[in-house]
Enzyme design. Sequence first.
Site, PDB file in Angstrom:
ATOM      1  N   SER A  75       0.827  -1.213   0.000  1.00 18.48           N
ATOM      2  CA  SER A  75       0.000   0.000   0.000  1.00 18.48           C
ATOM      3  C   SER A  75       0.859   1.260   0.000  1.00 18.48           C
ATOM      4  CB  SER A  75      -0.908   0.020   1.224  1.00 18.48           C
ATOM      5  OG  SER A  75      -1.658  -1.156   1.311  1.00 18.48           O
TER       6      SER A  75
HETATM    7  N1  SAH Z   1      -0.969  -4.953   3.939  1.00 21.71           N
HETATM    8  C1  SAH Z   1      -0.240  -5.272   2.744  1.00 21.71           C
HETATM    9  C2  SAH Z   1      -1.042  -4.900   1.505  1.00 21.71           C
HETATM   10  C3  SAH Z   1      -1.050  -6.010   0.532  1.00 21.71           C
HETATM   11  S1  SAH Z   1      -2.240  -5.930  -0.752  1.00 21.71           S
HETATM   12  C4  SAH Z   1       1.144  -4.640   2.742  1.00 21.71           C
HETATM   13  O1  SAH Z   1       1.439  -3.858   3.659  1.00 21.71           O
HETATM   14  O2  SAH Z   1       1.953  -4.940   1.876  1.00 21.71           O
HETATM   15  C5  SAH Z   1      -3.550  -6.925  -0.109  1.00 21.71           C
HETATM   16  C6  SAH Z   1      -3.221  -8.336   0.267  1.00 21.71           C
HETATM   17  O3  SAH Z   1      -4.448  -8.943   0.673  1.00 21.71           O
HETATM   18  C7  SAH Z   1      -2.672  -9.202  -0.859  1.00 21.71           C
HETATM   19  O4  SAH Z   1      -1.467  -9.777  -0.468  1.00 21.71           O
HETATM   20  C8  SAH Z   1      -3.756 -10.262  -1.060  1.00 21.71           C
HETATM   21  O5  SAH Z   1      -3.262 -11.538  -1.417  1.00 21.71           O
HETATM   22  C9  SAH Z   1      -4.405 -10.305   0.297  1.00 21.71           C
HETATM   23  N2  SAH Z   1      -5.747 -10.856   0.327  1.00 21.71           N
HETATM   24  C10 SAH Z   1      -6.759 -10.686  -0.569  1.00 21.71           C
HETATM   25  N3  SAH Z   1      -7.843 -11.372  -0.195  1.00 21.71           N
HETATM   26  C11 SAH Z   1      -7.522 -11.998   0.976  1.00 21.71           C
HETATM   27  C12 SAH Z   1      -8.215 -12.871   1.859  1.00 21.71           C
HETATM   28  N4  SAH Z   1      -9.485 -13.269   1.640  1.00 21.71           N
HETATM   29  N5  SAH Z   1      -7.575 -13.326   2.947  1.00 21.71           N
HETATM   30  C13 SAH Z   1      -6.298 -12.965   3.220  1.00 21.71           C
HETATM   31  N6  SAH Z   1      -5.586 -12.154   2.424  1.00 21.71           N
HETATM   32  C14 SAH Z   1      -6.183 -11.663   1.317  1.00 21.71           C
END
Ligand code: SAH
Length: 225
Positions: A75
């Site tokens: 993000s």
């Molecule tokens: N907080 C992260 C942002 C990553 S983007 C950071 O600081 O880098 C969002 C993430 O959510 C992705 O890695 C994606 O695989 C995950 N995601 C999407 N749907 C999900 C679910 N149902 N359960 C767990 N993770 C999920």
Amino acid sequence: MSVRLRLQPEAIGTGMTSQRVRDRLVQRLRDEGIADERVLNAIRTVPRHLFVDEALATRAYEDTALPIGHGQTISQPWVVARMTEALLSANPRKVLEIGTGSGYQAAILAALGLEVHTVERIGELLRVARKRFRSLGLNIRSKHDDGRIGWPENGPFDAIIVTAAAPALVDALGDQLATGGVLIAPVGGASSQSLVLLHKQADGSLRQQDLGAVVFVPLLSGMID
Ligand code: SAH
């Protein structure tokens, strides 16, 4: 209420990852309305360049989302800061993150001295994130699962932060929130989402506040290796 990170030479950074470059990002976040010094300090301390591919390290202190593989992104720092500020409003001790991704948001929360639990559906991303936690000496509990079910065995949580967008709030997560706790989640479809802050009231109901427009990758169902 903060922890000392184990900073190896590569975490200290030089050139485009140096302290000066990081301080510039912190100043920019301040200019863009982030006021909580604890949050700014966590952003100053956690080496974001170690949460992206080496080829992108020189862009790690720009205020922008960056790809982390598997179609996912780390993000934008402003969004991380804003969500973290909103989360701290509940004075939390134990927090749950859905969507570990690179592990950066979880590391920011851990650097603030919080007990962090994080769930990721893509096994490969979680493996890499866990390595980062270990090398920085961060004690973060993580699970490979579909985060839409939350982490009931470890709840209730004082705060829950969802870092992927869904068209509607996930009920299971509201249930795992302690009274007085907050849930922060982007709600909406691919083209338009808003960041929602929910406060759990004494009667169990959730009071909603809108924090503005955001763009997140979608919350998907099931898990993959
Ligand atoms: N907080 C992260 C942002 C990553 S983007 C950071 O600081 O880098 C969002 C993430 O959510 C992705 O890695 C994606 O695989 C995950 N995601 C999407 N749907 C999900 C679910 N149902 N359960 C767990 N993770 C999920």
